[in-house]
Design an enzyme around this catalytic site. Structure first.
Site, short mmCIF file in Angstrom:
data_model
loop_
_atom_site.label_atom_id
_atom_site.label_comp_id
_atom_site.label_asym_id
_atom_site.label_seq_id
_atom_site.Cartn_x
_atom_site.Cartn_y
_atom_site.Cartn_z
N CYS A 12 -1.33 -5.12 -8.87
CA CYS A 12 0.05 -4.95 -9.34
C CYS A 12 0.99 -5.61 -8.32
O CYS A 12 0.56 -6.03 -7.25
CB CYS A 12 0.36 -3.46 -9.49
N GLU A 44 -6.27 -0.87 -3.51
CA GLU A 44 -6.02 -1.99 -2.60
C GLU A 44 -5.28 -1.53 -1.35
O GLU A 44 -5.63 -1.91 -0.23
CB GLU A 44 -5.18 -3.07 -3.29
N HIS A 84 -2.99 3.31 -4.31
CA HIS A 84 -3.81 2.39 -5.09
C HIS A 84 -5.00 1.98 -4.23
O HIS A 84 -4.92 1.96 -2.99
CB HIS A 84 -3.02 1.15 -5.47
N CYS A 86 0.76 -4.06 -4.72
CA CYS A 86 -0.48 -4.41 -4.02
C CYS A 86 -0.53 -5.89 -3.69
O CYS A 86 -1.02 -6.28 -2.62
CB CYS A 86 -1.68 -3.99 -4.85
#
Length: 143
Positions: A80, A52, A50, A83
């Site tokens: 999410c 992040e 992801h 993260c």
């Protein structure tokens, strides 16, 4: 603040060009961008890729420390749970995000994983961040 979010949006555009869910992230320390990343989950076949997580990893490497105290994260979509926990664990000072995620958002929309460990500011450039994501999913459904 808006300028850093615009850099995150540019990262989201890079993800979009690769067919990835268009999310971008930027880590800023002392008013200097030290890392920038976009989703690469499909490209790397890595569920943790992801924006992040990738931005945090790069920032940690550049700082030589997993503690990112005094640093801020700008991301185009509310993080999410995975993260959000990485944000909490890395001790980021502030989180700025664009679009709210009412289904999976873990910075207060659906879950509150970050709690009071990091200051949270949502809705930064929200319309632009939401439009990129909405367009992506609309095109995906049309395929």
């Amino acid at each position: 603040m808006i300028g850093f979010m615009e850099l995150a949006i540019a990262e989201a555009q890079k993800a979009l060009e690769k067919g990835e869910i268009p999310v971008g992230a930027v880590v800023v320390c002392g008013n200097e961008v030290i890392s920038a990343a976009h989703n690469l989950k499909e490209t790397l076949s890595d569920v943790t890729a992801h924006a992040e997580i990738l931005a945090i990893r790069e920032a940690e490497q550049k700082k030589g420390d997993w503690r990112l105290q005094g640093c801020d994260l700008y991301v185009t979509l509310e993080p999410c749970p995975m993260c959000a926990e990485a944000i909490r664990q890395s001790r980021l000072r502030r989180l700025y995000f664009g679009a709210y995620d009412t289904q999976n958002g873990a910075a207060g929309s659906k879950f509150d994983i970050i709690g009071n460990t990091t200051e949270i500011y949502g809705g930064i450039c929200e319309d632009e961040c939401t439009a990129i994501l909405t367009g992506f999913f609309k095109n995906r459904r049309a395929e």
